[in-house]
Write a protein that holds these residues in place. Structure first.
Motif, PDB file in Angstrom:
ATOM      1  N   ASP A  77       0.869  -1.175   0.000  1.00 11.60           N
ATOM      2  CA  ASP A  77       0.000   0.000   0.000  1.00 11.60           C
ATOM      3  C   ASP A  77       0.906   1.224   0.000  1.00 11.60           C
ATOM      4  OD1 ASP A  77      -1.326   2.280   1.738  1.00 11.60           O
ATOM      5  OD2 ASP A  77      -2.987   1.065   0.953  1.00 11.60           O
ATOM      6  N   VAL A  78       0.768   2.080  -1.002  1.00  3.60           N
ATOM      7  CA  VAL A  78       1.670   3.229  -1.168  1.00  3.60           C
ATOM      8  C   VAL A  78       1.630   4.169   0.032  1.00  3.60           C
ATOM      9  CG1 VAL A  78       2.122   5.312  -2.529  1.00  3.60           C
ATOM     10  CG2 VAL A  78       1.665   3.142  -3.685  1.00  3.60           C
ATOM     11  N   GLU A  79       0.446   4.532   0.468  1.00  2.67           N
ATOM     12  CA  GLU A  79       0.314   5.487   1.571  1.00  2.67           C
ATOM     13  C   GLU A  79       0.926   4.932   2.858  1.00  2.67           C
ATOM     14  OE1 GLU A  79      -3.119   8.107   3.943  1.00  2.67           O
ATOM     15  OE2 GLU A  79      -3.678   6.739   2.323  1.00  2.67           O
ATOM     16  N   LYS A  80       0.624   3.692   3.190  1.00  7.63           N
ATOM     17  CA  LYS A  80       1.163   3.087   4.411  1.00  7.63           C
ATOM     18  C   LYS A  80       2.681   2.917   4.320  1.00  7.63           C
ATOM     19  CE  LYS A  80      -3.024   0.545   5.740  1.00  7.63           C
ATOM     20  NZ  LYS A  80      -3.632  -0.797   5.926  1.00  7.63           N
ATOM     21  N   SER A  81       3.166   2.559   3.140  1.00  9.42           N
ATOM     22  CA  SER A  81       4.606   2.377   2.948  1.00  9.42           C
ATOM     23  C   SER A  81       5.347   3.698   3.081  1.00  9.42           C
ATOM     24  CB  SER A  81       4.890   1.740   1.584  1.00  9.42           C
ATOM     25  OG  SER A  81       4.333   0.448   1.516  1.00  9.42           O
ATOM     26  N   ASN A  82       4.746   4.760   2.557  1.00  7.04           N
ATOM     27  CA  ASN A  82       5.352   6.087   2.691  1.00  7.04           C
ATOM     28  C   ASN A  82       5.425   6.511   4.155  1.00  7.04           C
ATOM     29  OD1 ASN A  82       4.293   9.278   2.902  1.00  7.04           O
ATOM     30  ND2 ASN A  82       6.119   8.940   1.637  1.00  7.04           N
ATOM     31  N   LEU A  83       4.340   6.303   4.905  1.00  7.21           N
ATOM     32  CA  LEU A  83       4.329   6.660   6.324  1.00  7.21           C
ATOM     33  C   LEU A  83       5.367   5.855   7.097  1.00  7.21           C
ATOM     34  CD1 LEU A  83       0.479   6.954   6.987  1.00  7.21           C
ATOM     35  CD2 LEU A  83       2.149   8.826   6.871  1.00  7.21           C
ATOM     36  N   ASP A 109       4.052   9.791  -4.854  1.00 11.60           N
ATOM     37  CA  ASP A 109       3.336   9.620  -3.581  1.00 11.60           C
ATOM     38  C   ASP A 109       4.153   8.778  -2.603  1.00 11.60           C
ATOM     39  OD1 ASP A 109       1.284  11.035  -4.706  1.00 11.60           O
ATOM     40  OD2 ASP A 109       0.056   9.278  -5.185  1.00 11.60           O
ATOM     41  N   LEU A 110       4.859   7.795  -3.122  1.00 11.00           N
ATOM     42  CA  LEU A 110       5.660   6.923  -2.274  1.00 11.00           C
ATOM     43  C   LEU A 110       6.824   7.685  -1.626  1.00 11.00           C
ATOM     44  CD1 LEU A 110       5.922   3.954  -1.389  1.00 11.00           C
ATOM     45  CD2 LEU A 110       7.395   3.568  -3.385  1.00 11.00           C
ATOM     46  N   GLN A 135       8.677   7.945 -14.263  1.00 10.90           N
ATOM     47  CA  GLN A 135       8.009   8.479 -13.073  1.00 10.90           C
ATOM     48  C   GLN A 135       8.930   9.358 -12.224  1.00 10.90           C
ATOM     49  OE1 GLN A 135       5.103   6.732 -10.627  1.00 10.90           O
ATOM     50  NE2 GLN A 135       5.040   4.817 -11.800  1.00 10.90           N
ATOM     51  N   PHE A 136      10.238   9.277 -12.449  1.00 10.34           N
ATOM     52  CA  PHE A 136      11.185  10.033 -11.635  1.00 10.34           C
ATOM     53  C   PHE A 136      11.477  11.422 -12.206  1.00 10.34           C
ATOM     54  CE2 PHE A 136      11.906   5.592 -10.658  1.00 10.34           C
ATOM     55  CZ  PHE A 136      11.973   5.610  -9.273  1.00 10.34           C
ATOM     56  N   ALA A 137      10.738  11.801 -13.226  1.00 12.28           N
ATOM     57  CA  ALA A 137      10.952  13.112 -13.850  1.00 12.28           C
ATOM     58  C   ALA A 137      10.612  14.259 -12.904  1.00 12.28           C
ATOM     59  CB  ALA A 137      10.115  13.225 -15.121  1.00 12.28           C
TER      60      ALA A 137
END
Length: 456
Positions: A77-83, A109-110, A135-137
């Motif tokens: 999960d992107v949001e949970k992984s970022n947190l 978002d990550l 995506q890294f632009a």
């Protein structure tokens, strides 16, 4: 003081030491009693001396003062992984490794609220996509972003290319030209049971397949910009593991120089899974501590510790915090970041480094003379050799020569684990069609543990 303290003591030659030892043995054979042979074919002496060297050992270029604490996060999960990543950084992590199961991830978002100027981020992609790099632009801090790309590592682990040989190489070429980096996984060989000489030689032969390919498509200037990262699993043979990482740098420099590539290498280390146990699991913390120490002293650039419960629990805050804190203690309380090359000049480690490097180069040359790494993978030769080494080590464990405390020595019969299992801790059987036989990771204690679970 007007003169150094050691001037008051006369030098003792290695010959004099050996004579004294021989006297104390009272006629017993020196070689038989005191010299033992490791699985790698290296003879280990009871002492090492400056007399063994015509010239002083070279000073290595490792920077142990700069090793980084890394937190590995599987992205479900992107949001949970970022947190989780932001929280880990706040608690001492200096590098984040994201494992991505698919390319359907919004990288921006990550990486939200992660300062890429100060924090390195590694992406281990379980897919192959040059388009993903687009995506890294959004950021200009690409120097601290590394894309873990290893198509041959995936072939060895799964038995299949992502698509096919040609398509995979074309896709990887596009990624490397955009990121100036690729990865060689030798951790998989260690976790499957390969000895240290095999790990080093297979890593070289593995990397050589890439150098052969990129030698034809990159200019001399471009070759010098390529950054190669080696993912290494570190075992519990303390001094040998220090020497293994040092030898890796030496043999890579030799190979890269022959092609005109950048001879520097980046080492990402993590403790091995092979000696981790389900029962008496707290001993895993002792094992990972010494393994991380070996990684630091051997010159690893980044270290991601393995949680003590990683083989049977899902990712959890407690296990990850303890694993990270082990590294924090080593860095900030044990001062393992104060000397750049702490293993330099230790004659035992220098000797091990030299012997491992020489034996690895010899095996590497044999692989190349007999068709190269991809050919030997296809023919099953690499898999066979790793199996032979793994079986030898398994016999040592089964006979009690190789000890895992709490498992094959001093087990606690009251220890129950059946209701603790959140993950299946053994080799999974999933019959699928493969291009070649995959290299299977297997822990030493699996058979013993399966029997104990049945008896609970």
């Amino acid at each position: 003081m007007s003169k150094p303290l050691f001037d008051d003591f006369s030098e003792v030659s290695s010959k004099a030491w050996k004579q004294l030892i021989q006297f104390d043995l009272k006629g017993a054979d020196y070689n038989e009693k005191l010299i033992w042979t490791a699985d790698e074919g290296i003879h280990v002496k009871p002492f090492y001396h400056a007399d063994d060297y015509k010239n002083p050992p070279k000073v290595s270029d490792t920077k142990a003062t700069q090793w980084q604490i890394c937190q590995t996060i599987f992205v479900a999960d992107v949001e949970k992984s970022n947190l989780k990543a932001v929280n880990a950084i706040a608690r001492g992590a200096e590098c984040i490794k994201f494992i991505l199961p698919s390319e359907n991830v919004i990288v921006k978002d990550l990486l939200a609220n992660i300062n890429l100027t100060h924090v390195q981020v590694v992406f281990e992609c379980q897919f192959l996509s040059a388009a993903f790099i687009d995506q890294f632009a959004f950021t200009s801090n690409l120097a601290n972003i590394h894309i873990d790309t290893d198509i041959i590592g995936n072939l060895g682990k799964t038995g299949n290319w992502f698509k096919n040989l040609k398509a995979d190489h074309i896709e990887m070429e596009a990624i490397v030209k955009n990121t100036n980096a690729f990865t060689v996984h030798l951790d998989h060989y260690q976790n499957a049971g390969a000895n240290m000489v095999q790990q080093l030689a297979y890593a070289l032969a593995h990397a050589n397949e890439y150098l052969n390919y990129f030698d034809a498509v990159l200019s001399d200037k471009e070759k010098q910009t390529i950054k190669v990262s080696f993912n290494v699993a570190v075992g519990s043979n303390y001094f040998f593991e220090i020497a293994k990482l040092r030898a890796l740098r030496e043999v890579w420099a030799t190979l890269a120089d022959a092609y005109g590539f950048n001879t520097a290498c980046d080492i990402f280390a993590t403790p091995t899974k092979r000696n981790k146990t389900l029962y008496d699991y707290n001993t895993n913390m002792l094992r990972t501590t010494t393994e991380c120490m070996s990684a630091i002293l051997g010159g690893a650039n980044r270290i991601s510790n393995l949680p003590y419960d990683a083989i049977y629990h899902k990712d959890n805050e407690f296990g990850e915090r303890i694993a990270r804190n082990q590294l924090l203690v080593l860095k900030h309380e044990s001062y393992f970041d104060k000397v750049n090359n702490p293993a330099d000049g230790a004659y035992y480690i220098e000797s091990l480094t030299q012997q491992l490097a020489e034996k690895a180069l010899e095996l590497f040359k044999d692989i190349e003379a007999n068709g190269g790494f991809l050919h030997q993978l296809k023919e099953g030769i690499i898999q066979k050799k790793i199996k032979e080494s793994a079986v030898k080590e398994q016999v040592q464990f089964d006979e009690g020569e190789l000890i895992l405390l709490g498992t094959n020595k001093h087990p606690n019969p009251d220890d129950k684990m059946k209701h603790e299992l959140e993950l299946y801790p053994f080799v999974k059987k999933n019959p699928i069609k493969t291009l070649l036989e995959p290299i299977i990771e297997r822990r030493l204690a699996e058979t013993v543990e399966q029997k104990r679970l049945e008896d609970e």
